[in-house]
Design an enzyme around this catalytic site. Structure first.
Site, PDB file in Angstrom:
ATOM      1  N   SER A 140       6.738   7.789   4.894  1.00  0.00           N
ATOM      2  CA  SER A 140       7.909   7.083   4.337  1.00  0.00           C
ATOM      3  C   SER A 140       9.120   7.972   4.142  1.00  0.00           C
ATOM      4  CB  SER A 140       7.550   6.436   3.000  1.00  0.00           C
ATOM      5  OG  SER A 140       6.780   5.290   3.236  1.00  0.00           O
ATOM      6  N   LYS A 152      12.146   7.061   6.117  1.00  0.00           N
ATOM      7  CA  LYS A 152      12.925   5.830   5.889  1.00  0.00           C
ATOM      8  C   LYS A 152      14.408   6.079   5.605  1.00  0.00           C
ATOM      9  CE  LYS A 152       8.861   3.267   4.208  1.00  0.00           C
ATOM     10  NZ  LYS A 152       8.141   2.816   2.984  1.00  0.00           N
ATOM     11  N   TYR A 171       8.102   1.093  13.618  1.00  0.00           N
ATOM     12  CA  TYR A 171       7.964   1.641  12.258  1.00  0.00           C
ATOM     13  C   TYR A 171       6.759   2.580  12.187  1.00  0.00           C
ATOM     14  CZ  TYR A 171       6.423   1.854   7.437  1.00  0.00           C
ATOM     15  OH  TYR A 171       5.967   2.302   6.231  1.00  0.00           O
ATOM     16  N   TYR A 189      10.167   4.355  -5.372  1.00  0.00           N
ATOM     17  CA  TYR A 189       9.632   3.014  -5.669  1.00  0.00           C
ATOM     18  C   TYR A 189       9.565   2.756  -7.195  1.00  0.00           C
ATOM     19  CZ  TYR A 189       8.065   4.207  -0.969  1.00  0.00           C
ATOM     20  OH  TYR A 189       8.021   4.655   0.336  1.00  0.00           O
ATOM     21  N   VAL A 239       3.295   9.159   1.849  1.00  0.00           N
ATOM     22  CA  VAL A 239       1.862   9.177   1.493  1.00  0.00           C
ATOM     23  C   VAL A 239       1.108  10.333   2.135  1.00  0.00           C
ATOM     24  CG1 VAL A 239       1.527   6.737   0.961  1.00  0.00           C
ATOM     25  CG2 VAL A 239       1.411   7.507   3.354  1.00  0.00           C
TER      26      VAL A 239
HETATM   27  O1  DON Z   1       3.425   2.087   5.943  1.00  0.00           O
HETATM   28  C1  DON Z   1       2.650   2.839   5.378  1.00  0.00           C
HETATM   29  O2  DON Z   1       1.826   2.453   4.554  1.00  0.00           O
HETATM   30  C2  DON Z   1       2.816   4.356   5.675  1.00  0.00           C
HETATM   31  N1  DON Z   1       3.077   4.510   7.084  1.00  0.00           N
HETATM   32  C3  DON Z   1       3.886   4.944   4.856  1.00  0.00           C
HETATM   33  C4  DON Z   1       3.805   4.602   3.394  1.00  0.00           C
HETATM   34  C5  DON Z   1       4.406   5.665   2.530  1.00  0.00           C
HETATM   35  O3  DON Z   1       4.578   6.793   2.924  1.00  0.00           O
HETATM   36  C6  DON Z   1       4.738   5.286   1.130  1.00  0.00           C
HETATM   37  N2  DON Z   1       5.427   6.299   0.423  1.00  0.00           N
HETATM   38  N3  DON Z   1       4.945   6.925  -0.521  1.00  0.00           N
END
Ligand code: DON
Length: 613
Positions: free
Chosen positions: A70, A73, A195, A247, A265
Site C-alpha cells: 500500500s 498508493k 492494482y 487508515y 502490509v
Molecule cells: O490489497 C492488499 O491487501 C495489499 N496488496 C496491500 C494492503 C496494504 O498494504 C495495507 N496497508 N497497510
C-alpha cells in the site's frame, strides 16, 4: 572521527542509536493473508532518511528488498493527479478519511465514490485513472513513475504477485462493487490486476526515503534532479496522506508522529516532512491495523528527537531583515564630484536600503513590510535587495508589490536589486542586478532632485568639471595650478574603451575625469560579465594603482563618452626637479583624498557591523 579520518555524521550517529533501540521492539505479527508475505524475517529492520538536497542516511536493513504494497498508493495517486488533474480524479475518488481499515467495503452513498485513494477501494480506482490505453500500458506508467520517485529502475516480484492473485477475492469483490456504483469503468479483473501489480513492485527502505523526500521537495527527486510531478500534486498527496495514510490509525499517528505517512502490509512505511526530508522504514511485524510496529516506534522517536512534528512552530532561524540602513551609512561605490558629495552628506538619509534574507513566505514578508514601515521617516527612495532570498512565495511578491505601490503614493520610490531574471516588483520603479547599482541610481535621483530644488547655483550634473574643481586640485594655490595646467594632455574614451587593461604596465600617470564616467571592473574567470566594483565620475582622479593587482583581474573602462586630462608620469618626474613644491602638494592632496575615502569606508563598516542583528 571515523577510521578513514572523515568527520562522522551526527545525523548518522543519531540514526544508528535510534535503530539499535527500536530493533529491540518485538511486538507485532508478519502478515500472512498474502501467503508470500508470511515468509519475511520478522527481525528485519531497515531505516533511511533522505534530505531535501539529496543526501540519504541509512541504518540496518535499509537495502533489503520487499514489496511496496500500500505504500505505492500515494505515488500512484500522484501519477493519476498528474495525468488527469485534481478535479477529474475527485469525480472518481474522494479525499475523506474512513476511520476504517485498509480493506473497508465502504463507498459514498450518494456518489458511489470510494472515500479516499489510500484505502484499497480508492487505490483500485486510482490505478485505473493513470495514463494508458490498456492495463499493460497503465501498469508500465505506474512502474515507470514509481521508479522516477525512487530514482532507480524498480522491478516486479512475480512470486508475491501470484500469491496475491490467488488470494485476492476481497479486492476483486471491491472492484465489482466499484463498477456497480459507477466509480470504476472497464474490466474489473484488469483494473484489480493493475492494482495487484503496483503492490508487488520491489523497493527498499532507502527507496521509500527517496520517494518520500521527492514528495516533500515538491515533486523533484533531489537525488536525480528529475521532476516527477508538480508541486501542487505533492501538496494534494501529502494532505491525503496526513488524514488517511495510516487508515484508522491516522488520528493517533498525526498526534504522535505528526508526519504525512503511508503504511504497507509487507512492513514498509514512508513519511514526508514538506521542504525538509523523507523517511523510509522496513520491518515486517505489524500491529492489528497493518502498520509496522518498529516503523511506528522509529517515526515517533525521530519526530520527537529531531523536532519534525508538522504542527511544531518552526522559529525562523534567521531574521528576515539582513540589514536596514540609510544612505548616510551605506553609499554606492561611485566616486563623486565635490558638489555631489556635499548634497549626499546633507541628504543621503532620504535613501533607505533594506536587505531581506531567507525564503519569503507570507509571515516573513509581513514582518519585513512592518519593520520597514516603522522606520521610513524622511525616506524618498527605498532599495529592496533580494540577493539573499532564495525563494519567494507568490503571496510575498504580492505583499511587497502592494507595499511599493503604497509607498509610491507617499512619494517614496522603490527600486529592487536582485539576480537578473528574478521577478521584480511591478510597482518598483526599476530593478538592478547589484545593490551598488541600485544605490547609485537612488543617489543620482536624490542629487538631481536637490539640484532642481536649489533656488540658484544649480549643479549641472552633466557639466564638465574644470581642473580648478577637481578633487585633487581644488585646494591647490592658483600659481601651482598654473604650473600644472600646460602639462596636462587630453584623452577621450568611447563607451567600453579601456583606460587600463588587466596586467597593463602601470605608472604614476594621473587621469583627471573631466566628464563622463569610468568603471572599475573585476574579471572573474567563468563569470559571463565583468563585475562592476566602483564607478568614478567627473572630478575624480584615477591612477594605474587603481587596478594594480598581481592577478591581473581588474580593468578600468569608460561607461559613457568620457574625457580625461592626463598628467603623464614623466611630467610628474620633471615637475619634481623644477617645482618640487607642486609635486609635494599633489601628494598631500592624494593622501587627504585617500584618508577621506578610508574615513567614509570606516563609517560604512561601522554602520554595517552595527546593523547586523
Ligand atoms: O490489497 C492488499 O491487501 C495489499 N496488496 C496491500 C494492503 C496494504 O498494504 C495495507 N496497508 N497497510
Amino acid at each position: 572521527m571515523t577510521a578513514e579520518g572523515a568527520v562522522a555524521s551526527p545525523v548518522q550517529e543519531l540514526l544508528d542509536e535510534l535503530h539499535a533501540r527500536v530493533q529491540t521492539v518485538t511486538d507485532g505479527e508478519v502478515a500472512t493473508y498474502i501467503p508470500a508475505l508470511g515468509k519475511a524475517d520478522p527481525a528485519l529492520f531497515g531505516l533511511a532518511l533522505a534530505t531535501q538536497d539529496g543526501h540519504v542516511y541509512s541504518a540496518g536493513d535499509a537495502a533489503t528488498p520487499f514489496t511496496v504494497q500500500s505504500v505505492s498508493k500515494p505515488f500512484v495517486y500522484a501519477l493519476a493527479l498528474h495525468d488527469r488533474g485534481l478535479n477529474a480524479v475527485l469525480e472518481r475518488v474522494g479525499v475523506e478519511p474512513t476511520g476504517e481499515g485498509f480493506d473497508a467495503i465502504r463507498l459514498e452513498p450518494d456518489t458511489g465514490r470510494p472515500l479516499n485513494p489510500m484505502v484499497n477501494a480508492g487505490a483500485i480506482v486510482t490505478a485505473s485513472l493513470v495514463t494508458g490505453d490498456d492495463y499493460g500500458q497503465r501498469f508500465q506508467r505506474i512502474i515507470d513513475g514509481l521508479s522516477a520517485f525512487a530514482g532507480r529502475e524498480l522491478r516486479l516480484d512475480h512470486g508475491v504477485l501470484a500469491s496475491e492473485e490467488r488470494t485476492g477475492d476481497h479486492n476483486r469483490a471491491l472492484g465489482y462493487l466499484l463498477r456497480n456504483a459507477g466509480a470504476l469503468e472497464g474490466d474489473v479483473d484488469e483494473a484489480v490486476g493493475v492494482y495487484f501489480r503496483q503492490c508487488s513492485v520491489v523497493v527498499t527502505a532507502r527507496d521509500l526515503a527517496v520517494m518520500a523526500v521527492t514528495l516533500a521537495a515538491g515533486g523533484v527527486n533531489p537525488v536525480t534532479g528529475e521532476r516527477v510531478v508538480g508541486a501542487d500534486t505533492c501538496e494534494h498527496v501529502l494532505a491525503v496522506m496526513a488524514t488517511s495514510g495510516t487508515y484508522d490509525f491516522a488520528g493517533e499517528w498525526l498526534l504522535r508522529a505528526g508526519l504525512p505517512a503511508k503504511s504497507g502490509v509487507s512492513g514498509g512505511l514512508m513519511a514526508a516532512l514538506p521542504s525538509q526530508l523523507g523517511i523510509g522504514v522496513y520491518s515486517p511485524p505489524l500491529d492489528r491495523r497493518g502498520t509496522s510496529v518498529r516503523a511506528i516506534a522509529a517515526c515517533q522517536e525521530l519526530s520527537s528527537r529531531f523536532g519534525l512534528h508538522l504542527m511544531r512552530p518552526v522559529n525562523r532561524t534567521t531574521p528576515v531583515l539582513h540589514r536596514f540602513l540609510r544612505g548616510d551609512a551605506l553609499g554606492s561605490q561611485r566616486t563623486r564630484r565635490h558638489a555631489e558629495r556635499e548634497i549626499l552628506r546633507r541628504e543621503a538619509r532620504a535613501i533607505a536600503v533594506c536587505e531581506l534574507q531567507g525564503d519569503l513566505g507570507f509571515a516573513a514578508a509581513d514582518v519585513a513590510v512592518r519593520a520597514v514601515s516603522d522606520d521610513l521617516a524622511g525616506v524618498r527612495w527605498l532599495v529592496l535587495d533580494l540577493h539573499r532570498v532564495p525563494r519567494t512565495e507568490p503571496v510575498a511578491v504580492e505583499l511587497l508589490d502592494s507595499f511599493a505601490a503604497e509607498l509610491r503614493g507617499l512619494g517614496v520610490t522603490t527600486v529592487v536589486s536582485t539576480e537578473p531574471g528574478r521577478t521584480p516588483l511591478a510597482a518598483a520603479e526599476t530593478a538592478f542586478g547589484t545593490l551598488d547599482e541600485a544605490l547609485e541610481w537612488c543617489e543620482d535621483a536624490l542629487i538631481a532632485a536637490a539640484c532642481a530644488a536649489a533656488p540658484d547655483g544649480r549643479l549641472d550634473l552633466d557639466a564638465a568639471v574644470p581642473l580648478s574643481e577637481q578633487d585633487l586640485l581644488r585646494d591647490l594655490p592658483a600659481d601651482m595650478l598654473d604650473v600644472l595646467t600646460p602639462l596636462l594632455a587630453e584623452r577621450s574614451l568611447e563607451p567600453g574603451q579601456a583606460l587600463f587593461e588587466p596586467g597593463a604596465a602601470l605608472d604614476e600617470t594621473l587621469y583627471f575625469v573631466v566628464s563622463g564616467s569610468l568603471a572599475l571592473q573585476r574579471l572573474d574567470g567563468d563569470a559571463p560579465e565583468p563585475l562592476r566594483l566602483a564607478s568614478m565620475g567627473p572630478g575624480t582622479a584615477v591612477t594605474g594603482l587603481t587596478v594594480a593587482d598581481d592577478r591581473g583581474a581588474y580593468r578600468v573602462v569608460a561607461e559613457e563618452p568620457t574625457v580625461c586630462r592626463v598628467l603623464p608620469a614623466a611630467a610628474v618626474k620633471a615637475l619634481d626637479d623644477d617645482h618640487p613644491q607642486v609635486v609635494e602638494a599633489l601628494h598631500w592632496a592624494m593622501a587627504r583624498s585617500l584618508a577621506a575615502r578610508l574615513r567614509r569606508a570606516d563609517a560604512q563598516n561601522q554602520a554595517l557591523i552595527g546593523s547586523v542583528p
